[in-house]
Enzyme design. Structure first.
Site, PDB file in Angstrom:
ATOM      1  N   SER A 137      23.029  22.506  22.713  1.00 52.12           N
ATOM      2  CA  SER A 137      24.435  22.757  22.396  1.00 52.12           C
ATOM      3  C   SER A 137      24.567  23.999  21.528  1.00 52.12           C
ATOM      4  O   SER A 137      25.472  24.810  21.733  1.00 52.12           O
ATOM      5  CB  SER A 137      25.050  21.550  21.682  1.00 52.12           C
ATOM      6  OG  SER A 137      25.077  20.426  22.539  1.00 52.12           O
ATOM      7  N   GLU A 138      23.680  24.149  20.539  1.00 43.88           N
ATOM      8  CA  GLU A 138      23.639  25.360  19.722  1.00 43.88           C
ATOM      9  C   GLU A 138      22.214  25.663  19.283  1.00 43.88           C
ATOM     10  O   GLU A 138      21.356  24.770  19.246  1.00 43.88           O
ATOM     11  CB  GLU A 138      24.529  25.247  18.467  1.00 43.88           C
ATOM     12  CG  GLU A 138      26.011  25.394  18.704  1.00 43.88           C
ATOM     13  CD  GLU A 138      26.719  24.066  18.820  1.00 43.88           C
ATOM     14  OE1 GLU A 138      27.875  24.045  19.268  1.00 43.88           O
ATOM     15  OE2 GLU A 138      26.104  23.041  18.454  1.00 43.88           O
ATOM     16  N   THR A 139      22.002  26.927  18.924  1.00 46.21           N
ATOM     17  CA  THR A 139      20.759  27.409  18.338  1.00 46.21           C
ATOM     18  C   THR A 139      21.143  28.280  17.141  1.00 46.21           C
ATOM     19  O   THR A 139      22.132  29.013  17.205  1.00 46.21           O
ATOM     20  CB  THR A 139      19.952  28.242  19.360  1.00 46.21           C
ATOM     21  OG1 THR A 139      19.567  27.392  20.449  1.00 46.21           O
ATOM     22  CG2 THR A 139      18.716  28.852  18.737  1.00 46.21           C
TER      23      THR A 139
END
Length: 295
Positions: free
Chosen positions: A46-48
């Site tokens: 979903s995010e980094t």
């Protein structure tokens, strides 16, 4: 060729392979914007996050957050996870970390067990509650494969709101939550009909279960078909809930990710003060993998 270490964690859970996955590049100095975006897409979480030195030495770090297709001004589980990774490396100050982000300064407090191991964190959203447009019930229902009567409007219409990043919060009937499924064509139609959305349409569906809530979040236009734990949206829900009543503060739990097989538990709270509503969100975090990328 430069090599960049990273660590992955599962956030808003107390066990591996639950919660929301996050990759943290602990030293992104020398990495270009394009490389950060490419790595976030490659990780496919979903995010980094990418950690850089702060502009103000009083703060812990500058943290940049990318999802699969763009940079985020703020997000919940990336802050919890990044704080836990950095604190495990001794970069907190008495359990406190301060992150410089596009949406503002994010304060994070980590928790440790009796052995001193980091177990989780609570973040304070960088902005007070702000409200945007409301969206039509029939169009929202079409986006998530539900009937208009599945949408609950007794407390509020489908409402765009933010404490640092914008979501559309939609209360639905409890029995409808498991049936929800995103229709990307309906998303595109609704986004095109409302240019003020600027192409961002993240729907956070929630249903009350006694004094707590269950939730799902769909953002297919950004490449996230479903998110297992959305801390920023959960904090926004706490702030919106407080705004709808007369209490000075609220606190409750949100369960998310169950339908994905990645159950998550988020602790949220909101409080009034100085004419504003501010919110926090917290939960557990566990380490999973370590690696490096050579660019």
């Amino acid at each position: 060729m430069p090599t960049y270490p990273y660590e992955t964690v599962d956030v808003f859970t107390d066990r591996r392979f639950g919660g929301n996955q996050l990759a943290v590049f602990t030293d992104a100095r020398g990495m270009s914007d394009a490389e950060m975006q490419a790595l976030a897409a490659e990780m496919n979480y979903s995010e980094t996050t990418f950690v850089l030195p702060p502009s103000d030495p009083a703060n812990t770090a500058r943290v940049r957050i990318f999802h699969r297709t763009a940079e985020m001004p703020f997000a919940g589980h990336p802050n919890v996870g990044t704080a836990c990774v950095l604190a495990a490396h001794g970069r907190d100050r008495d359990g406190l970390l301060l992150f410089e982000e596009m949406a503002g300064l994010v304060e994070v407090k980590v928790t440790r067990d009796a052995a001193g191991l980091v177990t989780g964190a609570t973040i304070a959203a960088p902005q007070p509650l702000s409200l945007g447009l409301t969206l039509p019930v029939d169009a929202i229902a079409a986006c998530v494969g539900l009937a208009p009567e599945d949408i609950v409007v007794s407390r509020h219409q489908p409402q765009q709101a933010s404490v640092g990043v914008k979501f559309v919060l939609v209360e639905i009937k409890s029995e409808a939550l498991a049936r929800a499924a995103p229709d990307i064509n309906a998303y595109r139609r609704l986004a095109q009909a409302n240019p003020v959305l600027e192409g961002r349409l993240s729907l956070f569906l929630y249903a009350w279960d006694a004094n707590n809530a269950r939730a799902r979040m769909f953002a297919p236009l950004a490449g996230t078909w479903e998110d297992p734990a959305t801390g920023s949206a959960s904090a926004t829900l706490a702030a919106l809930t407080l705004s709808l009543g007369s209490e000075e503060a609220v606190a409750f739990e949100i369960t998310q990710g169950v339908e994905m097989g990645r159950p998550s538990l988020l602790h949220v709270a909101a409080r009034r003060g100085d004419g504003e509503i501010r919110a926090t969100v917290g939960g557990g975090c566990v380490p999973v993998l370590r690696g490096e990328a050579t660019l």
